[in-house]
Design an enzyme around this catalytic site. Structure first.
Site, PDB file in Angstrom:
ATOM      1  N   THR A  55       0.819  -1.219   0.000  1.00  0.00           N
ATOM      2  CA  THR A  55       0.000   0.000   0.000  1.00  0.00           C
ATOM      3  C   THR A  55       0.847   1.261   0.000  1.00  0.00           C
ATOM      4  O   THR A  55       0.481   2.262  -0.627  1.00  0.00           O
ATOM      5  CB  THR A  55      -0.922  -0.003   1.248  1.00  0.00           C
ATOM      6  OG1 THR A  55      -1.798  -1.115   1.150  1.00  0.00           O
ATOM      7  CG2 THR A  55      -1.731   1.266   1.358  1.00  0.00           C
ATOM      8  N   ASP A  67       1.519  -6.434  -4.608  1.00  0.00           N
ATOM      9  CA  ASP A  67       0.647  -6.461  -3.436  1.00  0.00           C
ATOM     10  C   ASP A  67       1.147  -7.637  -2.615  1.00  0.00           C
ATOM     11  O   ASP A  67       1.249  -8.758  -3.139  1.00  0.00           O
ATOM     12  CB  ASP A  67      -0.808  -6.669  -3.893  1.00  0.00           C
ATOM     13  CG  ASP A  67      -1.799  -6.568  -2.745  1.00  0.00           C
ATOM     14  OD1 ASP A  67      -1.564  -7.204  -1.701  1.00  0.00           O
ATOM     15  OD2 ASP A  67      -2.806  -5.862  -2.902  1.00  0.00           O
ATOM     16  N   THR A 108       1.530  -4.605   4.082  1.00  0.00           N
ATOM     17  CA  THR A 108       1.342  -5.002   5.475  1.00  0.00           C
ATOM     18  C   THR A 108       0.731  -6.396   5.616  1.00  0.00           C
ATOM     19  O   THR A 108       0.859  -7.025   6.651  1.00  0.00           O
ATOM     20  CB  THR A 108       0.429  -4.006   6.223  1.00  0.00           C
ATOM     21  OG1 THR A 108      -0.875  -4.018   5.620  1.00  0.00           O
ATOM     22  CG2 THR A 108       0.992  -2.603   6.201  1.00  0.00           C
ATOM     23  N   ASP A 109       0.026  -6.867   4.553  1.00  0.00           N
ATOM     24  CA  ASP A 109      -0.700  -8.134   4.712  1.00  0.00           C
ATOM     25  C   ASP A 109       0.230  -9.267   5.128  1.00  0.00           C
ATOM     26  O   ASP A 109      -0.123 -10.091   5.977  1.00  0.00           O
ATOM     27  CB  ASP A 109      -1.420  -8.506   3.403  1.00  0.00           C
ATOM     28  CG  ASP A 109      -2.662  -7.652   3.177  1.00  0.00           C
ATOM     29  OD1 ASP A 109      -3.126  -7.010   4.142  1.00  0.00           O
ATOM     30  OD2 ASP A 109      -3.169  -7.637   2.037  1.00  0.00           O
ATOM     31  N   GLN A 155      -4.036 -21.406  19.814  1.00  0.00           N
ATOM     32  CA  GLN A 155      -4.852 -20.420  19.089  1.00  0.00           C
ATOM     33  C   GLN A 155      -4.958 -19.110  19.878  1.00  0.00           C
ATOM     34  O   GLN A 155      -5.402 -18.100  19.338  1.00  0.00           O
ATOM     35  CB  GLN A 155      -6.252 -20.976  18.816  1.00  0.00           C
ATOM     36  CG  GLN A 155      -6.234 -22.105  17.791  1.00  0.00           C
ATOM     37  CD  GLN A 155      -7.616 -22.616  17.435  1.00  0.00           C
ATOM     38  OE1 GLN A 155      -8.621 -21.948  17.641  1.00  0.00           O
ATOM     39  NE2 GLN A 155      -7.659 -23.823  16.892  1.00  0.00           N
ATOM     40  N   CYS A 156      -4.569 -19.132  21.150  1.00  0.00           N
ATOM     41  CA  CYS A 156      -4.566 -17.886  21.940  1.00  0.00           C
ATOM     42  C   CYS A 156      -3.341 -17.068  21.550  1.00  0.00           C
ATOM     43  O   CYS A 156      -2.234 -17.590  21.532  1.00  0.00           O
ATOM     44  CB  CYS A 156      -4.471 -18.178  23.430  1.00  0.00           C
ATOM     45  SG  CYS A 156      -5.755 -19.236  24.062  1.00  0.00           S
TER      46      CYS A 156
HETATM   47  N1  ASP Z   1      -2.703  -5.549   0.289  1.00  0.00           N
HETATM   48  C1  ASP Z   1      -1.679  -4.643   0.740  1.00  0.00           C
HETATM   49  C2  ASP Z   1      -0.358  -5.376   0.739  1.00  0.00           C
HETATM   50  O1  ASP Z   1      -0.125  -6.146   1.603  1.00  0.00           O
HETATM   51  C3  ASP Z   1      -2.019  -4.144   2.086  1.00  0.00           C
HETATM   52  C4  ASP Z   1      -1.022  -3.186   2.699  1.00  0.00           C
HETATM   53  O2  ASP Z   1       0.081  -2.982   2.238  1.00  0.00           O
HETATM   54  O3  ASP Z   1      -1.398  -2.566   3.721  1.00  0.00           O
HETATM   55  O4  ASP Z   1       0.430  -5.188  -0.165  1.00  0.00           O
END
Ligand code: ASP
Length: 358
Positions: free
Chosen positions: A20, A68, A100-101, A286-287
């Site tokens: 992003t 992405d 971020t993903d 899972q916690c």
């Molecule tokens: N879909 C984006 C990615 O991971 C989300 C992000 O960067 O916040 O590239």
């Protein structure tokens, strides 16, 4: 890539992989975009003069095909590790701009591939694109440059919203909030205090050998490690199909509570057969906070009996990346087991507050 005299401080290497932070709008939503050099310069030029002057020197390496990060694979991250390994001596530190993903996956696998780092590696991204009004991108970029240029720590950190987290302890926690990430089982390595990057040295990873022992994968593509998350009434035949698949090399089981599983002989039989076939299995909880300790309850003791390795308080990202990494080293089973159960880069084991002098 750069040549410097002995007296010139080394610059940072900023690596733009996608995400992003560098995206632009399209009719179908945000898409990766290039021309990052000009856009970074333009964004940094908007900082007040004092903060602009405080920025460390950097050289930008732009991926010709920013992605992405939801499409990122271990091959992408091995290429990043190889780039850092090749340029390790030429730069004072590294900043990776990434989506971020899968940022926590990137940080985790880089930590295992870049053992013995002697410089900071900071991964970052943003919730909204650089240049968009109210974007968090410039703040994350500025803080990441500051932490990467701060000597005194040498591991893979994840910098977001003014906080520096250990990369292999971090998880994406928020889809929209600027905080972005949490590190449920390890305290912050550092944070911005009044705009200054402050480190908490007692929380940093101490590598006794203190010399690069980079471990790039011995084989590609990366071995397939499957994640099996328990749900109530889980059907053992479904798990069997995954674990018996020839391309599956190991599995991370996300169990209940402190590492418990249903008292189901069919499910236990499936796991025991996979373990006996030499497919390493790991038990996590899972916690998010606290970790697994199979055997605390009788319903988890069977995991120990069939040789499932406890993942302790590792994140699922770190556990999957570590198992994938060790499998890619083609180690004898006992050595793989020994290394999995040993903290290699600070990825497992409880923090003891008494030793924190911060
Ligand atoms: N879909 C984006 C990615 O991971 C989300 C992000 O960067 O916040 O590239």
């Amino acid at each position: 890539m750069v040549t410097t005299s002995d007296t010139t401080p080394l610059p940072l290497l900023v690596i733009y992989a996608g995400g992003t932070i560098g995206m632009q709008a399209s009719s179908r939503g945000l898409i990766p975009a290039g021309d990052m050099a000009a856009r970074l310069e333009a964004a940094l030029a908007t900082l007040p003069p004092l903060r602009r002057r405080a920025l460390p020197a950097y050289v930008l390496w732009e991926s010709p095909e920013p992605i992405d990060s939801s499409s990122a694979t271990f091959a992408d991250w091995s290429a990043l590790a190889a780039l850092i390994a090749a340029q390790h001596e030429a730069y004072a530190g590294f900043v990776i701009l990434h989506g971020t993903d899968t940022l926590a996956w990137c940080a985790s696998t880089l930590a295992f591939q870049l053992q013995g780092l002697t410089k900071p590696v900071v991964v970052t991204g943003s919730q909204r694109p650089l240049g968009q009004p109210d974007s968090d991108a410039l703040d994350n970029l500025e803080a990441s440059l500051a932490f990467a240029a701060t000597p005194g720590w040498r591991e893979v950190g994840l910098c977001f919203h003014g906080r520096l987290l250990r990369g292999c302890r971090a998880r994406k926690w928020y889809t929209r909030d600027d905080t972005g990430f949490e590190s449920p089982n390890w305290p912050l390595l550092g944070e911005l205090v009044d705009g200054v990057a402050v480190l908490y040295p007692a929380r940093a990873w101490r590598d006794d050998d203190g010399a690069p022992r980079f471990e790039l994968p011995a084989r590609e593509p990366a071995p397939q490690v499957v994640r099996v998350t328990l749900w109530p009434g889980i059907d053992a035949t479904l798990v069997e199909r995954w674990l018996e698949a020839p391309q599956v090399a190991g599995a991370v089981l996300e169990c209940w509570g402190s590492g418990n599983l249903p008292d189901d002989p069919a499910l236990i039989g499936v796991l025991a057969r996979a373990a006996a076939e030499g497919k390493p299995l790991v038990a996590l909880s899972q916690c998010p906070i606290g970790g697994a300790a199979p055997g605390t309850y009788a319903s988890g003791q069977i995991l120990n009996d069939i040789g499932v390795m406890s993942g302790d308080d590792m994140t699922v990202e770190a556990a999957c990346c570590k198992l994938t990494h060790l499998l890619a080293q083609d180690l004898p089973q006992e050595e793989l087991r020994r290394r999995f159960l040993t903290p290699l880069v600070g990825e497992r084991g409880a923090f003891t507050p008494q030793v924190d002098s911060a």
